[in-house]
Write a protein that holds these residues in place. Structure first.
Motif, PDB file in Angstrom:
ATOM      1  N   THR A 198       0.884  -1.321  -0.116  1.00  0.00           N
ATOM      2  CA  THR A 198      -0.143   0.003   0.101  1.00  0.00           C
ATOM      3  C   THR A 198       1.023   1.159  -0.117  1.00  0.00           C
ATOM      4  OG1 THR A 198      -0.068   0.142   2.408  1.00  0.00           O
ATOM      5  CG2 THR A 198      -1.708  -1.284   1.286  1.00  0.00           C
ATOM      6  N   GLY A 227       0.724   3.490   2.255  1.00  0.00           N
ATOM      7  CA  GLY A 227       1.405   3.696   3.719  1.00  0.00           C
ATOM      8  C   GLY A 227       2.407   2.368   4.035  1.00  0.00           C
ATOM      9  N   ASP A 254      -4.009  11.613  13.710  1.00  0.00           N
ATOM     10  CA  ASP A 254      -2.991  11.581  12.552  1.00  0.00           C
ATOM     11  C   ASP A 254      -3.398  12.901  11.612  1.00  0.00           C
ATOM     12  OD1 ASP A 254      -1.651   9.320  13.436  1.00  0.00           O
ATOM     13  OD2 ASP A 254      -3.102   8.149  12.349  1.00  0.00           O
ATOM     14  N   PRO A 257      -9.474   3.005   2.388  1.00  0.00           N
ATOM     15  CA  PRO A 257      -8.971   1.510   2.683  1.00  0.00           C
ATOM     16  C   PRO A 257      -9.536   0.469   1.794  1.00  0.00           C
ATOM     17  CG  PRO A 257     -10.527   1.931   4.510  1.00  0.00           C
ATOM     18  CD  PRO A 257     -10.031   3.277   3.808  1.00  0.00           C
ATOM     19  N   ALA A 307     -10.751   5.441   9.683  1.00  0.00           N
ATOM     20  CA  ALA A 307      -9.688   5.585  10.628  1.00  0.00           C
ATOM     21  C   ALA A 307      -8.283   5.646   9.696  1.00  0.00           C
ATOM     22  CB  ALA A 307      -9.697   4.635  11.932  1.00  0.00           C
ATOM     23  N   ASP A 308      -8.216   4.510   9.018  1.00  0.00           N
ATOM     24  CA  ASP A 308      -6.920   4.147   8.268  1.00  0.00           C
ATOM     25  C   ASP A 308      -6.755   4.959   6.748  1.00  0.00           C
ATOM     26  OD1 ASP A 308      -9.223   2.650   7.590  1.00  0.00           O
ATOM     27  OD2 ASP A 308      -7.944   0.855   7.653  1.00  0.00           O
ATOM     28  N   THR A 309      -7.650   5.823   6.612  1.00  0.00           N
ATOM     29  CA  THR A 309      -7.455   6.879   5.659  1.00  0.00           C
ATOM     30  C   THR A 309      -5.947   7.382   5.515  1.00  0.00           C
ATOM     31  OG1 THR A 309      -9.860   7.324   5.411  1.00  0.00           O
ATOM     32  CG2 THR A 309      -8.312   8.882   4.245  1.00  0.00           C
ATOM     33  N   ILE A 310      -5.413   7.667   4.447  1.00  0.00           N
ATOM     34  CA  ILE A 310      -4.063   8.344   4.556  1.00  0.00           C
ATOM     35  C   ILE A 310      -3.986   9.255   3.385  1.00  0.00           C
ATOM     36  CG2 ILE A 310      -2.687   6.490   5.767  1.00  0.00           C
ATOM     37  CD1 ILE A 310      -1.524   5.403   3.020  1.00  0.00           C
TER      38      ILE A 310
END
Length: 286
Positions: free
Chosen positions: A13, A15, A61, A90, A175-178
């Protein structure tokens, strides 16, 4: 070019690569309006606010910093700078959920594309900064020819995407969005290659007319650059809205040390680089 990997490892990914985008900072004229847009329309949470600054992200974050300059001139689309900042969700269900939220709140899309490696939605914020919201297909399904990944621009079926969303109320970005990547406008592709490929050591994973896609660790791209609107542009003038800086995060200590050593005369814990058009990249160890 020094190639780190020709084919992405399964499950790679943005990340998960040894190098990734941490956060992006924008200079804005109307801080309140822009903060509300990224909170209410994009779905980021307000992590911190103080005089002249809003920091937004997911959980604790920070993904986006908005720096207030009410006197700033709106950036011209023919100038070098930001083409878009890309928020990576995600999975497909999350992207469909955001699409439904956009439709319900009147967010106007500028485009929607299937890029083979990803599915993407495009829009702009109230001051004209480009935004991509996307999800990746599994990296084991990406097609590579040597060092080049197969990417295209194909019509995206929005009805099918919306149908993939869960039947639950929208509650903001997962929550795991980047930030998956940043796409830049530059004045010259040879100079872009000299900086991003030769100096920073990124791989070129794809080229199309007037554009190149740069990556580290087998991702399809962490940074892209094009001259579609900005061919011949020089360094960005000061006092304009738009891209302020990009944070680059390194998970590999050897890579961090190698890049930090190239930022001569700067503190080793906070080295920065400036590309030929004035884009500042700040290096941080994970």
């Amino acid at each position: 070019m020094t190639t780190q990997t020709a084919i992405s490892p399964a499950g790679i990914t943005s990340g998960g690569a040894p190098l990734r985008i941490g956060s992006v900072a924008l200079t804005v004229r109307d801080l309140d309006r822009m903060t509300r847009f990224y909170r209410d329309n994009i779905g980021l949470s307000l992590v911190e606010t103080r005089r002249g600054l809003s920091r937004l992200g997911v959980g604790d974050d920070v993904l986006l910093e908005l720096i207030h300059d009410p006197a700033a001139r709106l950036v011209d689309r023919a100038e070098a700078g930001l083409f878009h900042v890309a928020f990576l969700l995600p999975d497909r269900a999350s992207l469909g959920h955001w699409l439904r939220h956009a439709a319900q709140t009147g967010v106007r899309l500028q485009g929607a594309s299937d890029h083979l490696v990803s599915e993407a939605l495009y829009l702009a914020d109230p001051e004209g900064n480009g935004i991509e919201i996307y999800r990746d297909r599994p990296s084991e399904d990406w097609s590579w020819a040597g060092d080049a990944v197969d990417m295209a621009t194909i019509r995206l079926d929005l009805d099918a995407l919306a149908a993939a969303a869960p039947d639950t109320p929208w509650d903001g970005m997962p929550a795991d969005t980047i930030i998956g990547h940043v796409h830049l406008q530059v004045g010259d592709m040879e100079k872009a290659d000299a900086f991003y490929e030769d100096f920073l050591g990124l791989d070129v994973t794809s080229r199309v007319r007037g554009a190149a896609f740069y990556s580290y660790g087998g991702y399809h791209h962490h940074i892209a650059a094009n001259t579609w609107n900005s061919a011949g542009a020089g360094p960005r003038p000061t006092g304009t809205t738009g891209l302020h800086s990009i944070e680059i995060v390194t998970a590999d200590p050897a890579l961090h040390a190698r890049l930090a050593a190239r930022a001569k005369g700067q503190p080793s814990d906070a080295p920065t680089f400036t590309d030929p058009w004035g884009t500042v990249l700040r290096l941080r160890a994970a």
